[in-house]
Design a protein around this motif. Structure first.
Motif, PDB file in Angstrom:
ATOM      1  N   ASP A  76      22.072 -22.768-107.704  1.00 32.15           N
ATOM      2  CA  ASP A  76      21.661 -22.834-106.295  1.00 32.15           C
ATOM      3  C   ASP A  76      21.294 -24.262-105.908  1.00 32.15           C
ATOM      4  O   ASP A  76      21.632 -24.728-104.811  1.00 32.15           O
ATOM      5  CB  ASP A  76      20.458 -21.917-106.049  1.00 32.15           C
ATOM      6  CG  ASP A  76      20.829 -20.437-106.034  1.00 32.15           C
ATOM      7  OD1 ASP A  76      22.038 -20.125-105.980  1.00 32.15           O
ATOM      8  OD2 ASP A  76      19.903 -19.600-106.085  1.00 32.15           O
ATOM      9  N   ALA A  77      20.589 -24.957-106.795  1.00 31.59           N
ATOM     10  CA  ALA A  77      20.181 -26.332-106.500  1.00 31.59           C
ATOM     11  C   ALA A  77      21.389 -27.254-106.400  1.00 31.59           C
ATOM     12  O   ALA A  77      21.456 -28.116-105.511  1.00 31.59           O
ATOM     13  CB  ALA A  77      19.224 -26.829-107.583  1.00 31.59           C
ATOM     14  N   TRP A  78      22.331 -27.080-107.312  1.00 34.34           N
ATOM     15  CA  TRP A  78      23.552 -27.889-107.253  1.00 34.34           C
ATOM     16  C   TRP A  78      24.323 -27.613-105.965  1.00 34.34           C
ATOM     17  O   TRP A  78      24.777 -28.538-105.280  1.00 34.34           O
ATOM     18  CB  TRP A  78      24.429 -27.600-108.465  1.00 34.34           C
ATOM     19  CG  TRP A  78      25.817 -28.157-108.343  1.00 34.34           C
ATOM     20  CD1 TRP A  78      26.166 -29.475-108.178  1.00 34.34           C
ATOM     21  CD2 TRP A  78      27.042 -27.422-108.327  1.00 34.34           C
ATOM     22  NE1 TRP A  78      27.534 -29.596-108.077  1.00 34.34           N
ATOM     23  CE2 TRP A  78      28.091 -28.359-108.163  1.00 34.34           C
ATOM     24  CE3 TRP A  78      27.340 -26.072-108.454  1.00 34.34           C
ATOM     25  CZ2 TRP A  78      29.428 -27.960-108.114  1.00 34.34           C
ATOM     26  CZ3 TRP A  78      28.669 -25.681-108.412  1.00 34.34           C
ATOM     27  CH2 TRP A  78      29.692 -26.626-108.239  1.00 34.34           C
ATOM     28  N   THR A  79      24.445 -26.347-105.605  1.00 37.56           N
ATOM     29  CA  THR A  79      25.125 -25.979-104.358  1.00 37.56           C
ATOM     30  C   THR A  79      24.420 -26.588-103.152  1.00 37.56           C
ATOM     31  O   THR A  79      25.057 -26.973-102.167  1.00 37.56           O
ATOM     32  CB  THR A  79      25.187 -24.445-104.221  1.00 37.56           C
ATOM     33  OG1 THR A  79      25.868 -23.898-105.346  1.00 37.56           O
ATOM     34  CG2 THR A  79      25.911 -24.043-102.948  1.00 37.56           C
ATOM     35  N   ALA A  80      23.088 -26.698-103.241  1.00 37.09           N
ATOM     36  CA  ALA A  80      22.307 -27.281-102.148  1.00 37.09           C
ATOM     37  C   ALA A  80      22.500 -28.784-102.038  1.00 37.09           C
ATOM     38  O   ALA A  80      22.140 -29.388-101.026  1.00 37.09           O
ATOM     39  CB  ALA A  80      20.828 -26.967-102.340  1.00 37.09           C
TER      40      ALA A  80
END
Length: 214
Positions: A76-80
């Motif tokens: 999720d953090a990478w996608t963000a």
């Protein structure tokens, strides 16, 4: 040594607000440091400071989340839009001698994202032998860095721990580093990065020391 780019200016306290994050990002932009922010503000930080290297934390602060939760949090953090992940290893697994679980937990997080992953081993809670094992297992999990501490358990970075850890992977020294004097000692011990909520003070002190030395 160009110090600002090796400082992760950090805001991770339990009462951190979006305004706190934006303030740290403004300082990171002004001083040329990186930034490390809570995962709930990952997208805000990545969008607000696209030219700044932004890290966030996973499994924070104790590393006891289920592996699937950690992997999902990292993804999720990478996608963000974040650039780096600092994941907390499960020190209890290590102390219990469950090296396979410790390794696989980290390996799944590393495999979940195509960005650098730093493993926080919480060195102040470990013996020398456990530090060695933690670092070896981080290597086997294909991590990019090992990091000394979260700053949310007893103790912080020490020169001795950094020296030991740097034999395995690049080290991010974090926990209790509030001055250029301490940061310099960590760099001399082998640290590649410094994580600190006092990032601005460290850079300003480094600038004065550099200026005085000219």
């Amino acid at each position: 040594m160009h110090v600002p780019g090796r400082i992760d200016h950090t805001v991770l306290g339990p009462t951190t607000t979006d305004e706190d994050v934006l303030g740290v990002l403004d300082e990171a932009i002004e001083y040329g440091t990186n930034a490390c922010v809570p995962p709930c503000y990952a997208e805000l930080a990545a969008n607000y400071a696209p030219e700044t290297t932004v890290a966030t934390v996973v499994g924070f602060p104790h590393g006891q989340h289920a592996t699937a939760v950690k992997s999902g949090e990292a993804e999720d953090a990478w996608t963000a839009g974040v650039d780096e992940i600092d994941v907390v290893a499960n020190a209890g697994r290590l102390k219990a001698g469950d090296d396979d679980a410790y390794r696989s937990d980290l390996a799944e997080v590393v495999a979940a994202v195509p960005i650098p992953v730093k493993v926080i081993i919480e060195a102040p809670l470990l013996t020398d032998e456990e530090i060695d094992r933690a670092c070896r297992l981080a290597v086997e999990a294909d991590a990019d860095f090992v990091k000394t501490a979260t700053g949310f358990a007893d103790g912080g970075a020490t020169v001795e721990a950094v020296e030991r850890m740097s034999e395995y992977l690049p080290v991010k020294a974090s926990g209790g580093i509030g001055s250029w004097e301490l940061a310099e000692a960590m760099f001399e011990a082998g640290a590649e990065r410094i994580g600190a909520s006092s990032g601005v003070a460290i850079v300003e002190e480094w600038q004065r020391a550099t200026s005085d030395g000219e």
